[in-house]
Design an enzyme around this catalytic site. Structure first.
Site, PDB file in Angstrom:
ATOM      1  N   ALA A  93       0.861  -1.186   0.000  1.00  0.00           N
ATOM      2  CA  ALA A  93       0.000   0.000   0.000  1.00  0.00           C
ATOM      3  C   ALA A  93       0.892   1.229   0.000  1.00  0.00           C
ATOM      4  O   ALA A  93       1.687   1.414   0.922  1.00  0.00           O
ATOM      5  CB  ALA A  93      -0.913  -0.002   1.224  1.00  0.00           C
ATOM      6  N   ALA A  94       0.780   2.020  -1.045  1.00  0.00           N
ATOM      7  CA  ALA A  94       1.623   3.212  -1.176  1.00  0.00           C
ATOM      8  C   ALA A  94       0.739   4.456  -1.208  1.00  0.00           C
ATOM      9  O   ALA A  94      -0.428   4.421  -0.829  1.00  0.00           O
ATOM     10  CB  ALA A  94       2.486   3.105  -2.427  1.00  0.00           C
ATOM     11  N   SER A  95       1.307   5.561  -1.687  1.00  0.00           N
ATOM     12  CA  SER A  95       0.620   6.848  -1.597  1.00  0.00           C
ATOM     13  C   SER A  95      -0.579   6.973  -2.516  1.00  0.00           C
ATOM     14  O   SER A  95      -1.540   7.665  -2.186  1.00  0.00           O
ATOM     15  CB  SER A  95       1.603   7.974  -1.923  1.00  0.00           C
ATOM     16  OG  SER A  95       2.705   7.937  -1.065  1.00  0.00           O
TER      17      SER A  95
ATOM     18  N   ALA B  71      -1.884   4.113  -4.589  1.00  0.00           N
ATOM     19  CA  ALA B  71      -2.554   2.862  -4.951  1.00  0.00           C
ATOM     20  C   ALA B  71      -2.128   1.752  -4.010  1.00  0.00           C
ATOM     21  O   ALA B  71      -1.150   1.881  -3.264  1.00  0.00           O
ATOM     22  CB  ALA B  71      -2.218   2.481  -6.400  1.00  0.00           C
ATOM     23  N   GLN B  72      -2.881   0.671  -4.042  1.00  0.00           N
ATOM     24  CA  GLN B  72      -2.470  -0.525  -3.326  1.00  0.00           C
ATOM     25  C   GLN B  72      -2.539  -1.722  -4.268  1.00  0.00           C
ATOM     26  O   GLN B  72      -3.257  -1.699  -5.269  1.00  0.00           O
ATOM     27  CB  GLN B  72      -3.313  -0.750  -2.077  1.00  0.00           C
ATOM     28  CG  GLN B  72      -4.783  -0.948  -2.288  1.00  0.00           C
ATOM     29  CD  GLN B  72      -5.553  -0.863  -0.968  1.00  0.00           C
ATOM     30  OE1 GLN B  72      -5.434   0.115  -0.223  1.00  0.00           O
ATOM     31  NE2 GLN B  72      -6.353  -1.889  -0.677  1.00  0.00           N
ATOM     32  N   VAL B  73      -1.764  -2.752  -3.945  1.00  0.00           N
ATOM     33  CA  VAL B  73      -1.630  -3.911  -4.829  1.00  0.00           C
ATOM     34  C   VAL B  73      -2.171  -5.153  -4.127  1.00  0.00           C
ATOM     35  O   VAL B  73      -1.844  -5.419  -2.962  1.00  0.00           O
ATOM     36  CB  VAL B  73      -0.153  -4.125  -5.227  1.00  0.00           C
ATOM     37  CG1 VAL B  73      -0.032  -5.326  -6.167  1.00  0.00           C
ATOM     38  CG2 VAL B  73       0.411  -2.878  -5.885  1.00  0.00           C
TER      39      VAL B  73
ATOM     40  N   LYS C  72      -3.019  -3.682  -9.345  1.00  0.00           N
ATOM     41  CA  LYS C  72      -2.753  -2.369  -8.747  1.00  0.00           C
ATOM     42  C   LYS C  72      -4.011  -1.512  -8.910  1.00  0.00           C
ATOM     43  O   LYS C  72      -4.468  -1.276 -10.029  1.00  0.00           O
ATOM     44  CB  LYS C  72      -1.549  -1.726  -9.451  1.00  0.00           C
ATOM     45  CG  LYS C  72      -1.112  -0.401  -8.872  1.00  0.00           C
ATOM     46  CD  LYS C  72       0.152   0.077  -9.589  1.00  0.00           C
ATOM     47  CE  LYS C  72       0.651   1.412  -9.065  1.00  0.00           C
ATOM     48  NZ  LYS C  72       1.885   1.847  -9.745  1.00  0.00           N
TER      49      LYS C  72
ATOM     50  N   ASP D  94      11.735   6.452 -10.984  1.00  0.00           N
ATOM     51  CA  ASP D  94      11.551   6.221  -9.548  1.00  0.00           C
ATOM     52  C   ASP D  94      12.170   4.891  -9.117  1.00  0.00           C
ATOM     53  O   ASP D  94      11.479   3.989  -8.630  1.00  0.00           O
ATOM     54  CB  ASP D  94      10.046   6.232  -9.228  1.00  0.00           C
ATOM     55  CG  ASP D  94       9.771   6.396  -7.740  1.00  0.00           C
ATOM     56  OD1 ASP D  94      10.668   6.864  -7.018  1.00  0.00           O
ATOM     57  OD2 ASP D  94       8.651   6.061  -7.300  1.00  0.00           O
TER      58      ASP D  94
END
Length: 538
Positions: free
Chosen positions: A160-162, A164-166, A180, A312
């Site tokens: 879980a990132a800024s 989206a989540q996978v 995603k 990135d």
């Protein structure tokens, strides 16, 4: 004075949120829009409050001090550190795009070290959205029930990132996939946050005219806009896979287009651990140095040869997948942020690295004019290779004490207007190069790779990038005179041969230094063992 300013600043932030709300959809989405608006105003208010105190700290802590004095430099460093800690807390509390912005700033080589070191601890983690919200996004995008699409779907995200989540899932043909999913209402949130950041940037420039970092914000907004379109990410992924189709070490997950939209990306599930997970590498008998070399070769080829660069490359986006017997593949994830380098910039950047290896000061300064940085080109060797433009030290070695002293004096004479002017004059492609290089250096350092690995790999890739252009030009000139074409080939090959010889000598020197260090370490170990044995006998 700060209190008098704070109220209108907060009102302006609220006004920005209200203006956005006026253009937002109503009806069944009205409640979520209102919630996003309230949260946006809260984030904006915290931001204005924090930036106000940071500006006041700089203004009053350094008042009356001579900018060239030692006392000024000491106090400036302390203010930098205090301010960086305040911004770190702001990013952590606000989350989302503020975390992204903090990560972006921390990777820039141009910012004071107090900021880069403090903000570098920001982790791209977020509180996962509820499964029902994620399920709704998927079903809205495909017009089907979740389990009509997937045979299995893990309700708990694997990341879980800024933005989206996978989730891990399985298709009806038993294919394992990674899905995603973008958080609901993210584009509205981005508009509010970017408006706030832009407003604050203008306020900082008003109080401190030498701080002109609008271009950084513009580049950040561009990268975020690209990252929110998952179809663009899928296309970037396929293009990268095509570029490295002959490289057996590089793995890019396959994209399932029938299950991909702007908000949902479905791709092949690939197993692996973060590239800087040293415990995992040791357990699987994989050499960290070989991983580092493969990683820098991958990005060197991206930058110098293909001119299509992953923007990135943090450890979570690069996995090491074991292949057995110490072999491995590098799995490249998250293709949302890419930069296609201008062709002229790519070639000039190849020539810059050739000049950096040869320490051709005239060529470095000439290329500096083409890049638009003028007199600041003399700092290119320091930024990229750790040598000064007048250096006599070998490639990959440390600067001499005298070189360090002269460089320190030179840098101390620079004002904020110099740094701002340098950043303003850089071509946009340079921001991506500097950020990517900064992230890669950090990973290579964690893997314990020697300094010369990056330098020599970049030098080789720069040669290949120039050779690629030379071959293209030769093909175009097939109809021109045979003698002229032969002369051009000989001239170019002699130039490349000279550079290759220099690189190979540098490799041998690096290996010799490494062997020398191993001998010294072995002698130390033998002396310690002898000494311990002597004491035991006594």
């Amino acid at each position: 004075m700060l209190r008098r300013r704070r109220a209108p600043l907060l009102l302006a932030a609220a006004a920005a949120g209200a203006a956005l709300a006026a253009t937002s959809p109503s009806g069944e989405n009205g409640r979520s829009v209102a919630s996003a608006l309230h949260q946006g105003i809260a984030r904006s208010s915290r931001s204005v409050y924090t930036i106000g105190f940071v500006m006041a700290d700089y203004k009053y802590s350094l008042r009356g001090l001579d900018a060239g004095s030692a006392d000024y430099r000491v106090k400036l460093s302390k203010v930098h550190l205090r301010s960086a800690k305040k911004l770190l807390k702001l990013c952590e509390v606000n989350g989302g795009f503020y975390v992204k912005a903090g990560q972006y700033v921390s990777s820039l080589r141009q910012v004071p070290k107090e900021y880069s070191s403090t903000l570098s601890c920001l982790q791209d983690q977020a509180t996962p959205s509820k499964f029902q919200d994620i399920k709704a996004v998927i079903e809205q995008n495909f017009g089907k029930e979740l389990y009509d699409i997937f045979l299995e779907f893990d309700e708990h995200p694997i990341a879980a990132a800024s933005i989206a989540q996978v989730h891990r899932g399985r298709l009806h043909n038993n294919q394992d996939v990674a899905v995603k999913v973008q958080y609901p209402g993210l584009e509205q949130r981005m508009k509010i946050d970017i408006m706030t950041m832009s407003f604050l940037s203008k306020m900082v420039s008003w109080v401190f005219p030498d701080y002109k970092f609008d271009r950084i914000l513009i580049e950040f907004e561009k990268s975020m806009t690209m990252e929110l379109d998952f179809t663009r990410e899928a296309k970037n992924s396929e293009r990268t896979a095509s570029c490295f189709r002959k490289n057996s070490v590089v793995k890019v997950p396959y994209v399932f287009w029938q299950l991909t939209t702007r908000e949902v990306l479905t791709m092949e599930f690939c197993y692996g651990h973060k590239v800087n997970d040293l415990d995992f590498l040791r357990k699987t008998d994989i050499s960290p140095t070989k991983v580092a070399k493969a990683l820098i070769e991958l990005f060197g080829e991206m930058i110098f040869v293909h001119g299509f660069v992953h923007g990135d490359p943090h450890p979570g986006n690069i996995l090491v997948s074991p292949e057995g017997h110490g072999k491995f593949s590098l799995v490249l994830l998250d293709h949302g942020i890419y930069r296609e380098l201008d062709q002229k910039f790519r070639l000039d950047y190849c020539r810059l690295w050739k000049a950096l290896i040869l320490l051709d000061s005239n060529k470095i300064l000439e290329l500096g004019e083409q890049f638009g940085v003028g007199k600041y080109a003399k700092y290119f060797p320091v930024i990229f290779t750790g040598r000064t433009i007048e250096s006599k030290s070998a490639l990959g070695t440390q600067m001499s004490g005298e070189e360090q002293r002269r460089l320190k004096e030179d840098l101390n004479s620079l004002g904020m207007d110099d740094i701002s002017s340098f950043m303003e004059s850089l071509p946009p492609d340079f921001y991506v190069i500097l950020r990517t290089d900064g992230l890669l250096r950090s990973i290579l350092g964690n893997l314990g790779a020697p300094r010369h690995v990056r330098l020599l790999t970049y030098a080789r890739c720069a040669i290949h990038g120039l050779e690629k252009q030379h071959k293209m030009e030769s093909d175009v000139q097939l109809c021109s005179g045979a003698i002229r074409r032969m002369f051009l080939n000989v001239k170019t090959n002699v130039s490349y041969l000279r550079l290759r010889v220099i690189i190979e000598i540098a490799v041998l020197l690096a290996k010799a230094n490494g062997a020398k260090q191993k001998v010294v370490n072995k002698l130390r170990q033998m002396l310690q063992e002898t000494s311990q044995g002597f004491h035991r006998r006594m």
